[in-house]
Design a protein around this motif. Structure first.
Motif, PDB file in Angstrom:
ATOM      1  N   LEU A 142      32.539  53.055  37.440  1.00 49.42           N
ATOM      2  CA  LEU A 142      33.250  54.318  37.264  1.00 49.42           C
ATOM      3  C   LEU A 142      32.806  55.033  35.988  1.00 49.42           C
ATOM      4  N   ASP A 143      32.630  54.269  34.911  1.00 48.84           N
ATOM      5  CA  ASP A 143      32.171  54.878  33.664  1.00 48.84           C
ATOM      6  C   ASP A 143      30.789  55.499  33.842  1.00 48.84           C
ATOM      7  N   MET A 144      29.943  54.837  34.626  1.00 47.74           N
ATOM      8  CA  MET A 144      28.592  55.348  34.859  1.00 47.74           C
ATOM      9  C   MET A 144      28.632  56.611  35.723  1.00 47.74           C
ATOM     10  N   LEU A 145      29.487  56.613  36.744  1.00 48.67           N
ATOM     11  CA  LEU A 145      29.528  57.741  37.678  1.00 48.67           C
ATOM     12  C   LEU A 145      30.160  58.970  37.057  1.00 48.67           C
TER      13      LEU A 145
ATOM     14  N   HIS B 292      40.212  54.203  37.970  1.00 48.60           N
ATOM     15  CA  HIS B 292      40.351  53.032  37.092  1.00 48.60           C
ATOM     16  C   HIS B 292      41.690  52.349  37.355  1.00 48.60           C
ATOM     17  N   ARG B 293      42.744  53.147  37.511  1.00 46.97           N
ATOM     18  CA  ARG B 293      44.071  52.578  37.768  1.00 46.97           C
ATOM     19  C   ARG B 293      44.131  51.894  39.127  1.00 46.97           C
ATOM     20  N   LEU B 294      43.326  52.373  40.061  1.00 44.57           N
ATOM     21  CA  LEU B 294      43.280  51.722  41.363  1.00 44.57           C
ATOM     22  C   LEU B 294      42.753  50.295  41.219  1.00 44.57           C
ATOM     23  N   VAL B 295      41.754  50.113  40.367  1.00 45.73           N
ATOM     24  CA  VAL B 295      41.254  48.766  40.083  1.00 45.73           C
ATOM     25  C   VAL B 295      42.349  47.929  39.417  1.00 45.73           C
ATOM     26  N   ASP B 296      42.956  48.472  38.374  1.00 44.67           N
ATOM     27  CA  ASP B 296      43.981  47.729  37.649  1.00 44.67           C
ATOM     28  C   ASP B 296      45.183  47.416  38.533  1.00 44.67           C
ATOM     29  N   GLY B 297      45.535  48.356  39.417  1.00 44.27           N
ATOM     30  CA  GLY B 297      46.655  48.115  40.320  1.00 44.27           C
ATOM     31  C   GLY B 297      46.366  47.029  41.337  1.00 44.27           C
ATOM     32  N   THR B 298      45.092  46.887  41.691  1.00 45.63           N
ATOM     33  CA  THR B 298      44.711  45.846  42.646  1.00 45.63           C
ATOM     34  C   THR B 298      44.806  44.464  42.028  1.00 45.63           C
ATOM     35  N   VAL B 299      44.363  44.332  40.788  1.00 44.57           N
ATOM     36  CA  VAL B 299      44.298  43.005  40.166  1.00 44.57           C
ATOM     37  C   VAL B 299      45.456  42.711  39.230  1.00 44.57           C
ATOM     38  N   GLY B 300      46.196  43.748  38.833  1.00 47.53           N
ATOM     39  CA  GLY B 300      47.209  43.553  37.804  1.00 47.53           C
ATOM     40  C   GLY B 300      48.580  43.174  38.298  1.00 47.53           C
ATOM     41  N   ARG B 301      48.766  43.067  39.603  1.00 45.49           N
ATOM     42  CA  ARG B 301      50.087  42.722  40.143  1.00 45.49           C
ATOM     43  C   ARG B 301      50.079  41.344  40.785  1.00 45.49           C
ATOM     44  N   LEU B 302      49.165  40.505  40.349  1.00 41.11           N
ATOM     45  CA  LEU B 302      49.021  39.193  40.987  1.00 41.11           C
ATOM     46  C   LEU B 302      49.781  38.141  40.219  1.00 41.11           C
ATOM     47  N   PRO B 303      50.948  37.716  40.686  1.00 45.71           N
ATOM     48  CA  PRO B 303      51.660  36.619  40.029  1.00 45.71           C
ATOM     49  C   PRO B 303      50.868  35.333  40.136  1.00 45.71           C
ATOM     50  N   GLY B 304      50.869  34.570  39.049  1.00 45.77           N
ATOM     51  CA  GLY B 304      50.214  33.271  39.082  1.00 45.77           C
ATOM     52  C   GLY B 304      48.753  33.302  38.704  1.00 45.77           C
TER      53      GLY B 304
ATOM     54  N   ARG C  85      46.375  35.001  35.793  1.00 47.34           N
ATOM     55  CA  ARG C  85      46.405  35.770  34.555  1.00 47.34           C
ATOM     56  C   ARG C  85      45.092  36.517  34.383  1.00 47.34           C
ATOM     57  N   LEU C  86      45.037  37.681  35.001  1.00 41.33           N
ATOM     58  CA  LEU C  86      43.833  38.506  34.887  1.00 41.33           C
ATOM     59  C   LEU C  86      43.980  39.432  33.698  1.00 41.33           C
ATOM     60  N   ALA C  87      42.938  39.484  32.905  1.00 41.52           N
ATOM     61  CA  ALA C  87      42.958  40.377  31.734  1.00 41.52           C
ATOM     62  C   ALA C  87      42.610  41.779  32.203  1.00 41.52           C
ATOM     63  N   VAL C  88      43.588  42.657  32.178  1.00 42.77           N
ATOM     64  CA  VAL C  88      43.383  44.023  32.623  1.00 42.77           C
ATOM     65  C   VAL C  88      43.419  44.941  31.413  1.00 42.77           C
ATOM     66  N   ALA C  89      42.337  45.680  31.203  1.00 41.16           N
ATOM     67  CA  ALA C  89      42.256  46.554  30.033  1.00 41.16           C
ATOM     68  C   ALA C  89      43.233  47.710  30.148  1.00 41.16           C
TER      69      ALA C  89
END
Length: 345
Positions: free
Chosen positions: A313-316, A327-339, A341-345
């Protein structure tokens, strides 16, 4: 376009517009008035209409899961990133939903018990028409030039071929032989391909050149892989254990196997073999995968995939508001996963 133009409220309006378009399509199909489904083909149109109504009833019953939302918003946001206007990407959102309506039904067939009935066979044929031929007819009817129409048809065909490849890998790959790279290759097809199609098609519709379209295709594929990883984890933490019951070599399972010493690895493989028929084996193996240390190392293995999606995304670049939402679509996909611990910027 500032951040609020396609914020949460605008996205909800866009999703409602796509649902309204799907409802209109269902009505036309039921009446035999859409895409060449005319007199003498009312039964076919009615079957498609009922199939789609059943699918969207299921989606609504499950609530606004991140994956469902991303199916609709991805092509809108990509079109907006290219032009500043998300709305004209709506036809691609409809195509993406049609693809998933078909895939969702077909995906469950190998696990169904017993010989297929006539009703099941009819639904299979309807699913193939809904996911393959109906999108083709929608593309043919779009008010765009021949080159754009051909490019959209090519993206749809590419998605089907890649998705079938990914699905076959999932059905045939064994946990004892799988690697993290081979699992991700399957995910790039099975779930990555339709997301790649949606992003690239929206870019084509927006007038993007080949280079930018390829970049959006790569971003869509990366997002689809993350969606599949999210589904893997959700299956574990909810206690459904559908992947374990199916004997699927998932990323969390193969990651666990790579972390274990030989004796424990053999024990885990034995549990995996038993898990197809044993609820206790499924629960025990899931506990291994959800162990805090294993979960943290799995998160570390996934982190580069998240970074890649953001990096693309930064490149495009493009319209700042839509790029922020992507960017939020990426974070929303990985950031709501219980159990996990994904580091979301």
């Amino acid at each position: 376009m500032d951040e609020g133009v396609f914020g949460r409220a605008a996205q909800e309006r866009a999703i409602a517009e796509v649902e309204a378009e799907m409802a209109r399509l269902c009505e036309l199909l039921a009446e035999g008035m859409a895409m060449g489904v005319d007199e003498g083909r009312e039964m076919v149109g009615g079957a498609m209409s009922e199939f789609l109504v059943e699918f969207f009833d299921l989606v609504r019953a499950e609530g606004p899961r991140p994956g469902v939302k991303s199916v609709v918003t991805l092509p809108l946001l990509v079109h907006g990133a290219e032009t500043g206007e998300p709305g004209p990407g709506r036809p691609v959102a409809v195509l993406h939903l049609l693809w998933w309506a078909s895939a969702r039904y077909l995906d469950g067939l190998p696990e169904a018990a017993g010989a297929p009935s006539a009703a099941t066979g009819g639904k299979v044929l309807t699913a193939l028409a809904v996911g393959g031929q109906l999108p083709g007819r929608l593309i043919a009817g779009l008010p765009v030039g021949g080159p754009v129409r051909a490019a959209l048809a090519d993206e749809l065909s590419r998605a089907w071929v890649d998705a079938v490849d990914g699905r076959l890998r999932r059905l045939t790959e064994r946990a004892s032989n799988a690697t993290l790279a081979s699992v991700l290759r399957g995910y790039e097809g099975g779930t990555g391909a339709p997301y790649a199609m949606a992003a690239a098609s929206a870019a084509r519709l927006a007038g993007a050149d080949d280079r930018r379209t390829a970049g959006w295709r790569a971003y869509g594929r990366a997002l689809g892989v993350l969606r599949r990883l999210a589904d893997d984890q959700r299956d574990l933490v909810t206690g459904r254990y559908e992947d374990l019951a199916a004997g699927t070599a998932t990323f969390p399972l193969v990651h666990l196997l790579t972390e274990l010493p030989p004796a424990r690895r053999r024990e885990a493989l034995a549990l995996h073999a038993s898990a197809r028929h044993s609820a206790s084996a499924r629960a025990e193996l899931a506990a291994w995968m959800l162990d805090e240390e294993i979960a943290e190392s799995c998160a570390a293995a996934v982190a580069p995939l998240i970074d890649r999606a953001h990096g693309l995304l930064d490149m495009l670049g493009g319209d700042p508001g839509c790029v922020r939402e992507l960017h939020r679509l990426v974070d929303g996909t990985v950031g709501r996963l219980p159990g996990l611990r994904l580091a979301v910027a």
